[in-house]
Design a protein around this motif. Sequence first.
Motif, PDB file in Angstrom:
ATOM      1  N   ALA A   1       0.824  -1.211   0.000  1.00 31.90           N
ATOM      2  CA  ALA A   1       0.000   0.000   0.000  1.00 31.90           C
ATOM      3  C   ALA A   1       0.860   1.264   0.000  1.00 31.90           C
ATOM      4  CB  ALA A   1      -0.929  -0.006   1.221  1.00 31.90           C
ATOM      5  N   LYS A   2       1.987   1.234   0.703  1.00 31.54           N
ATOM      6  CA  LYS A   2       2.844   2.417   0.817  1.00 31.54           C
ATOM      7  C   LYS A   2       3.888   2.510  -0.291  1.00 31.54           C
ATOM      8  CE  LYS A   2       2.377   2.617   5.857  1.00 31.54           C
ATOM      9  NZ  LYS A   2       3.049   2.330   7.145  1.00 31.54           N
ATOM     10  N   ALA A   3       4.276   1.367  -0.848  1.00 32.30           N
ATOM     11  CA  ALA A   3       5.323   1.361  -1.885  1.00 32.30           C
ATOM     12  C   ALA A   3       4.943   0.373  -2.989  1.00 32.30           C
ATOM     13  CB  ALA A   3       6.673   1.001  -1.265  1.00 32.30           C
ATOM     14  N   PRO A   4       3.934   0.707  -3.805  1.00 34.18           N
ATOM     15  CA  PRO A   4       3.424  -0.253  -4.800  1.00 34.18           C
ATOM     16  C   PRO A   4       4.378  -0.536  -5.957  1.00 34.18           C
ATOM     17  CG  PRO A   4       2.368   1.895  -5.046  1.00 34.18           C
ATOM     18  CD  PRO A   4       3.180   1.970  -3.788  1.00 34.18           C
ATOM     19  N   LYS A   5       5.438   0.247  -6.110  1.00 35.86           N
ATOM     20  CA  LYS A   5       6.357   0.029  -7.224  1.00 35.86           C
ATOM     21  C   LYS A   5       7.562  -0.835  -6.850  1.00 35.86           C
ATOM     22  CE  LYS A   5       5.187   4.347  -9.592  1.00 35.86           C
ATOM     23  NZ  LYS A   5       5.701   5.628 -10.152  1.00 35.86           N
TER      24      LYS A   5
END
Length: 628
Positions: A400-404
Motif C-alpha cells: 500500500a505504501k510502496a506499490p512500485k
Amino acid sequence: MKEIIAIVAVCLAAYANSLDNGFHYDDEHSIQRNIHIRDLGNIPLFFKDPSTFSVDHDKGMFRPLLLVTYALNYAWGGYEVFGYHLVNLALHAATACLVMWLARLFGGGGGWALGAGLLFAVHPVCSEPVNYISSRSESLAGLCYLAGLALFIRATRQGGGLWLYGSWGVLVAGLLSKATVITLPAVVLLWDFLHEGRRSVVGLRTRFVRWHLVYWLIAAAYVVVIVGNRFLTRSLDNRVRETAPQLLTQVEALVFYLKLLVWPHGLNVEHQFFVQQSVGPALLLAGLLLVGAALALAWAYRRRWDLPLFLNLWALLALAPTLVMPLNVLVNERRLYIPCAAFCLLLAWALRTRPLRRRAGPWAVGQVLTLLLVLGYGLLTFERNQVWQTDFSLWTDAVAKAPKMPRNHLYLGNAHKDAAFASVDEAAKMAHWERARAAYRQTIENDPQNDLALRALNNLGAVSFVLQDIETAEKAYRRAVELNPNYADALVNLGTTYHEKGRRQQDPAIADPLLRESVEYYRRALKLLPNHADAWANMGLALFELREYEKAIKAYKQSYYLKPDNVNLINNFGNYYATLGQLDRGRGETGRDNLHTAERYFQQALRLNPHYAPSKRGLEIARQLLAQ
C-alpha cells in the motif's frame, strides 16, 4: 535505579503487543531453516565459517555473536517466537539505558538523561530492530557501540584501567555482531579531540598510543579475519551497483533518513526508493540540504557547540559503511538504530537549552515537550507493532505504501501462497492462489530482470503447478533457469514437473525415465544447495516410486533433519513403512513392525495438520492391515 526502571517499563508498555508477532523475511533462511543454530556444539564454527549464518551458503555472513544468541534461543524454546522477541526487547531496553548513561557522561542532568533514554526507547524507527528478529544484529551492534563509547568516556575520567579494557572488549563483541561497528574507533577519536583533548591535535597525538591504538588494531584484525574467511571479498565481488550511482543514491538517502528521524510517519519494511543514475531535481534539492547541513556544522564548530557537532558527526560515521557499500536494499529503517541514539540525545539536549528555561521557568517547556514526544512516539510504535504481526499485515502495508517495489509484491504473494496451502475451504484456497499469482506477475512487471523477478517466476510456476497447469509451470521454471542456471529452487521445481509427468504415466517404461530425469534435477540443485530440504524430500519420493527404497529412506531422513515439521515428508515416511509392511505380507511375513511405524508417522502428520487427507487415508489403511 528509578530511571532504569522507568525506561524498562516504558519499553515494555510500547512493545507489549509485539511479543507474539511472527517470523518474517530473512528469518526463514537464517533462523527457521538454519540447521547450524540447532546444536550448541556448533558455536565454535560460528567464529570460523560465515556459511553457518544461513541454510543458504550464498547468504553467509560473519556475525558469530548473533548466531550464538539464536542458538541459545533455540536451546531455550525451539522455534517459539516469544523467546526471540523477548531477547530483542531486552537488548533494546538495555541500549535505551545506555543512551541515558551517555547523556549523563556528556554532562546532562537527570532530566535530560532520562528524556534521552525514554525518547530512544519509544522512537518508532527502532520498532523494526525490535520486531524483526533477524534485525537483532542492529540492536546487538548498537548495544556494543554505545557501551564502547560510554566506557571510553568513563575511562578517560578514571585513568583507564578496567573501563578501557571493557571498551575494547565490547568493540570486539560489536564487530562479531555486525561489521558497521567498525566506525567506533573513529567516533571515540572524534570525542577525544572535541572534548577530552580540547581540540588539540598535538595533545591527541600524544594520547593516541595510550588511548586509541588498540581500537584501530582491533578493527584491523577484524578486517584481516573477514578477508581470510572470504566474507569481505565475497561481498566486494557481489557488488550490486557501481560507485557513482551508489553515492548519488545515498546523497538522497541521507535526507530521507533525516526525515524518518524527525518525522517517523509512514514507516515501511521497504520504502519506495530508487537508484539515482544522474542528478535530477530531487537529488539536487537533497544536495542543497546537505550543503546547508554542512554549513550548520561548520558554524557549530566555530561557536564551539561541540556536543551537537559530535552527535551529528557520530550519526554520519555510523551510517558511513552502508552509504559506501552497495547493498540490495537501498534504504531501510534498521540502519538508523545507532544514528537514532545520537538523534535522541541531540533532541533531549535541544529541549533542555537555556532559551526554553528563561521563558518558562526551570525546564518546564522542555519537560512538557519531551513527555509529549515520548507519548506520541510510543503510540506510533505500538501501532507499528501491529503491522509486524503476520506476513499478511506486514506486506499488505508495504504494498500500500510502496506499490512500485517488486520485493513487497513478491513477499505478499508468498503470504498468499502459504495461506492457500494451509486453507481448508476450497473457495478461500482458490482466492489465495489467484492473489498470489497476481502478486508474482506484478513483481515481474515492476522489475523483470533482477533476482526478485527470478524468484517470482519460480513461485508463479509453483502456483500453476498446484493448479494442475503443468505446462505453464514448466515454462516459468525454465525461464527462471535460463535467467540463472544455478538457481536451485527452480531446478528443484523443474524436477518436480518431470516427477509429476512420470506419475501420470501408467507404463513404467515411460514413467521411469521421467522420474529419473526428475532425480537428476534434484541432484543438480543439491550440488548447489546441499541443505535444500525440499530437494531431498522430493528426490526421496521419486526414488521411492522408482522402487529404490534404501536410497529413498536416506533422502527422507536427510530432509527430515533439515525440516522436521514438513507434513508432506512425514506422510511420505508413513507411506514408505506402510509399503514395506505390505511387501512383508506379500512374502508371507506379518509386517506388523513396519505397519506400526507407518501408523506413528501418519499420526504425527495429523498432529501437525489434523485436516491432512493423505495421512487420514494412510492411517486408515495401516490400521486395516494391522487388524487383519
